[in-house]
Motif scaffolding. Sequence first.
Motif, short mmCIF file in Angstrom:
data_model
loop_
_atom_site.label_atom_id
_atom_site.label_comp_id
_atom_site.label_asym_id
_atom_site.label_seq_id
_atom_site.Cartn_x
_atom_site.Cartn_y
_atom_site.Cartn_z
N MET A 1 -7.23 -0.06 -4.18
CA MET A 1 -7.36 -1.19 -3.09
C MET A 1 -8.59 -1.65 -3.27
O MET A 1 -9.73 -0.88 -3.17
CB MET A 1 -6.85 -0.67 -1.72
N ARG B 1 -10.71 -2.82 2.33
CA ARG B 1 -10.01 -2.43 1.06
C ARG B 1 -8.59 -2.79 1.09
O ARG B 1 -8.13 -3.39 0.13
CB ARG B 1 -10.17 -0.71 0.64
N PHE B 2 -8.05 -2.82 2.12
CA PHE B 2 -6.64 -3.29 2.47
C PHE B 2 -6.88 -4.64 2.82
O PHE B 2 -5.52 -5.32 2.98
CB PHE B 2 -6.10 -2.35 3.66
N ARG B 3 -7.73 -5.25 2.83
CA ARG B 3 -7.90 -6.66 3.02
C ARG B 3 -7.35 -7.13 4.56
O ARG B 3 -7.02 -8.02 4.79
CB ARG B 3 -7.40 -7.75 2.05
N LEU B 4 -7.14 -6.14 5.32
CA LEU B 4 -6.90 -6.34 6.92
C LEU B 4 -8.20 -6.98 7.45
O LEU B 4 -8.10 -7.42 8.59
CB LEU B 4 -6.66 -4.87 7.53
N THR C 1 -1.77 3.86 -2.31
CA THR C 1 -0.85 3.26 -1.52
C THR C 1 0.32 2.68 -2.23
O THR C 1 1.46 2.56 -1.82
CB THR C 1 -1.35 1.99 -0.49
N GLU C 2 -0.33 2.08 -3.47
CA GLU C 2 0.71 1.65 -4.27
C GLU C 2 1.95 2.80 -4.75
O GLU C 2 3.04 2.46 -4.81
CB GLU C 2 0.12 1.06 -5.55
N ASN D 1 -0.01 6.32 2.70
CA ASN D 1 -1.31 6.76 2.34
C ASN D 1 -1.50 8.10 2.60
O ASN D 1 -0.89 8.57 3.56
CB ASN D 1 -2.47 5.66 2.59
N ASP E 1 -7.14 5.46 -0.91
CA ASP E 1 -7.54 4.02 -0.31
C ASP E 1 -8.24 4.17 1.11
O ASP E 1 -8.46 3.35 1.52
CB ASP E 1 -6.42 3.13 -0.38
N THR E 2 -8.13 5.53 1.70
CA THR E 2 -8.25 5.43 2.91
C THR E 2 -9.31 6.54 3.30
O THR E 2 -9.28 7.01 4.58
CB THR E 2 -7.07 5.88 3.64
#
Lengths: 272, 793, 150
Positions: free
Chosen positions: A1, A42-45, B288-289, B710, C40-41
Amino acid sequence: MIPAPVGYIRVDSTEAALAALGEHGDEAKILAGGQSLIPLMRFRLAAPSMLVDIAGITELSGISVVGDTVSIGAMTTHSALEHSGELAEACPLLAHVASVVGDPAIRHRGTLGGSLAHADPASDLPAAVLALGGTLVASGSNGSREIAATEFFTGFLESALGADEMLTGIKVPVSTGGWSYQKFNRRAQDWAIVGAMVAEGGAGVALVNMGATPLRASAVESALAGGASSVEAAASAAEGTEPSSDNNGDAAYRKHLAQVLTGRALRDAGME
Amino acid sequence: MTVTDNPTGGIIGQARLRKEDPALLTGEAKFMDDLVLPGALWVNCVRSPHAHATIDNIDTTAALAVEGVTAVYTGADLAEDWAGPLPCAWPVTDDMKSPDYWPVAQGKVCHVGDIVAVVVADSRYVAADGAEGVVVDYSLLPAVISIEDAESDQVVIHEGLGTNVSYEWPLIPDPEGVEAAFANATHHVTETYVHQRLIPAPMEPRGVAAVPAPHNGDMILYSSTQIPHILKVMAALTVGIPEHKMRVIAPAVGGGFGCKLGVYPEEILCLALAVRHGVPVRWTEGRTEAATATIQGRAQRQTIELAADENGKLLAVRATLLADMGAYFQLITPGVPLLGAFLFHGLYDVPLYSFTCKSVFTNLTPTDAYRGAGRPEATYAIERAMDVLALAVGVEPDEIRSLNFIPTEKFPYDSPAGLVFDSGDYQPALDRAKELINWEERRAEQAERQAAGSKMHLGLGISTYVEMCGLAPSRVLASLNYGAGGWESATVRILPTCKIQVVTGATPHGQGHETAWSMIVADRLGVDPDDVEVLHSDTAISPLGLDTYGSRSLSVGGTAIWMATERVVEKASLIAAHMLEANADDLELTNGVFNVKGTPGAEVPLAEVAFAAFTAHDLPEGLEPNLQAEVTWDPPNFTFPFGAHIALVEIDEETGEVEIIDYAAVDDCGNQVNPMIVEGQVHGGIVQGIGQALWEEAIYDEDGQCRSTNLGDYLVPSAAETIDMKLDYTVTPSPTNPLGVKGIGEAGTIASTPAVMNAVVDALRHLGVTEMAMPASPMRVRRSIENAQGGAV
Amino acid sequence: MEISLTVNGDTQSADVEPRTLLVHFLRDQLGLTGTNIGCDTSSCGACTILVDGQSAKSCNLLAVQADGAEITTIEGLAGADGLHPMQQAFHESHALQCGYCTPGMVMASISLVEEYPNLDADGVREGLEGNLCRCTGYQNIVKAVLSVKK
């Protein structure tokens, strides 16, 4: 991301930060520690066009106790709160709550101001400031103003801060009366499913993740003020709350937890 | 066959530190995304946000306008690039229904995460920007999420198949006998359990790079895979690249747990795009993917029935499964439930057995092997049901197990499902586990708390288990329609300076093969294990292999290495005999020196033999130079490790929180090559199995959207939630291989899930709770207590 | 944007896009691929490094935020005299298997024992809450960290 392209300005004074905000308007976003903002990017939120990095404003970091008031700069990290001997004496609840935010690496970078401005109802620190009856200090183009914590959290991830304002610090009263934070989650690193915070012997009771904003459990507070026992008072912890439902708990379970955890927090804080 | 019950050189059996560690501890090891590939293009996959939909239009204009985007392809653009659909290597029945699975969806999508377009760009950042610009119009179709809906066929996902039911697979050697046993049973237990979908979540997500040599036609495929050898064959067939021009390399692989045992769309895509563009093409999966793009595990509903006499002695076991395949078949998807098909009677002596599995397609990510693959599911069913039987009979859970264990004297045991269990001695493991957990004291403490009205409830849960490792022999796999053999190859080479090279077809991804294989060879040759180098995971260096899964590496691959070592020793002894002017039969190799038995001083070091083999100046007549041997070992049977695990949990009645407070595991994997590595495998396996019991679940909503995509939402446990476990072992060597080894990679995962769930139910039974679904989340536990008490308490 | 920082004792100057994650800067621009990316978190901790001596998740920082900082990555630990004591302890306790979480776990552990010198086993477990490992079950990681703690 991977974040979307973004501009970046680093400022070394509150005035410069405000000027940058004024120049870039709604598309600008203050970057404090970035521990909540960067995952969103990163999530483009979140896709601000300009980041205003305020880490270089040194006067925004620090803890001072003058008389009955603890003043803390917005850029003070969770880790600094956690390890401050002065804070541990003047306001042990806040020092403790800071020590259970995220994990050590997050606490090294995350800031008090960032956490408050992000206004996540599942966050620990907003509820602590609320329970302590704190005040938030904001600077804007029209100068600085103080906002009571009870007025600050206006909605889910929304605060009373104007687009041209930034948070510069908070003030909380010295508070050494009975306190507790009962944070309930499935893994240590996770957000609280529900958290219950008691400050100053029950004068302030606040709930984490029980609605769109951090909440004062006013029914509990008034029950206590009216002489109720911890068990009696805790029974009204969920009164007036509208918690959300997610993987870890539906609204009914959250309400149940609010009662259980409030009861435990009250007893842990020394109430019968 | 002779089992080496105390192999020999004193190296096998040592808790030797791992030679893999220094590279991994310093950042020197190169994982997939670490590879530097000059000129590589980056792929970003545009994935379906819908579980079931037709693709009406794909607009790539905005994506192509992003500076640095080289190309954007849709399924239609690439339809001619495939020689065939993605392979499924396990057509379990002749009439199994199998949908075409294309690397990029053509016309419709069948799960969230299905690839609909690919963006090729000159950096990973730009590829991500390009993917944002691809606009896809969908028409939504009703999504089939539950296996029950799938079975009903009200919505058929793959119209061409006419049904969502892929296959039915029965194993009922004596149907009348089973019926009669249930008719005559005093106790008839019927239990239904659901195994939630799990996300394997190795810490390294997947990654791929295809590096072409356009002028001579060579292609190197790098992939974070468990199976470079199988991948080479399958990818060559799917893309149409001649197999001999293809080389597959698995760099350092950051865990697999079964989910890297596949031939994935992204691997095939990178190959096709590398052919098209003539430059390296790479892709790295995001976490996440991975939640929708990488296979998931478990996902089945099981009904298990036990027939028992008045004492609780089992008369028959009947298991009926409904298994969720997901939207398509991955490499061995249909076979996974069948890996448990033979084990629903556990380690109990049962005369009659019935197993049936029906498998259905859903609009969810494909399922496939996940640590244990079939055996955890089977063990869960029988071990949970045995607790219910114990209750019905009125005995303790350990007693019902002891009563039904296959008696030691019955080994090798002809199982009612048609297998031959190699060796076993079950009671000592259970006894030792009870001792480690302080069973009697804990039972007393539990009773005291209940009597005192405590709201902190203790629960004890046992799971014994037997599993099958080493997926072999090949001819048995043929009878299951498995698309590959069960052998493994090894080459052992003594270099001129008496350093050793071992080439293995097993492909490690955290198991410590380099250390263990070195120990096996060093033990036999009497050399320092540090003088042994293990080569693996590159099909050009190790051309023959069947890779790593199913706890097969030691019992099959390790045995091949042992045998190749023996063969090298045989040859070396001929040369040594020639040098010593002795008879080879009179020589023995001890501590790296050949000596003539009974003749002190008549000796020659292996090092001198190695050099003589290299110079070849004076070899025995007819003997080839060099010391090297290659063995391909196809075992005569599976191996059957077993053990007993006991969990102690404490449940907070008010919140529903379950805490593990003690855990004892006694495992028997036969002889151990490196007990330190065995311990590590058990630790990790147990925690992974507890993860299923308490935390992990791929949660889907009714639209087929995954709500745990995630690591903030998919709850892989951390150090803070877990505890120090108490481990011990019994040793019952396997007679099916000369090392007497069995396998330990999956045992922990197999045993710990039912142990914990049995403990949870045990803790709450006095409150009226009789069953608990997984994961036993605080809310679920709390609800169960409330329901059992007739409402909120 | 131009940034200048110290990485493993060496001064590095570079031009980065503001959106560049620090972990990508370290890996892709400086070639320090020992620091891994696992999520990603900011949940998994595989990317943990030291920034000015304290653990930080490098996938949760922008490279521009590290301007002027002193960074230590896993590559900066071992020297001519061998592995860092924490690396050595991980080796001796068999505290790693696939090794993917290991660089982050080691960096987090170094920071942890520095920040909290008196931890017991429970404290180590709590302190490593932000670093996930799928292989070891953590028991040997805890053992390793306890063997190093001051």
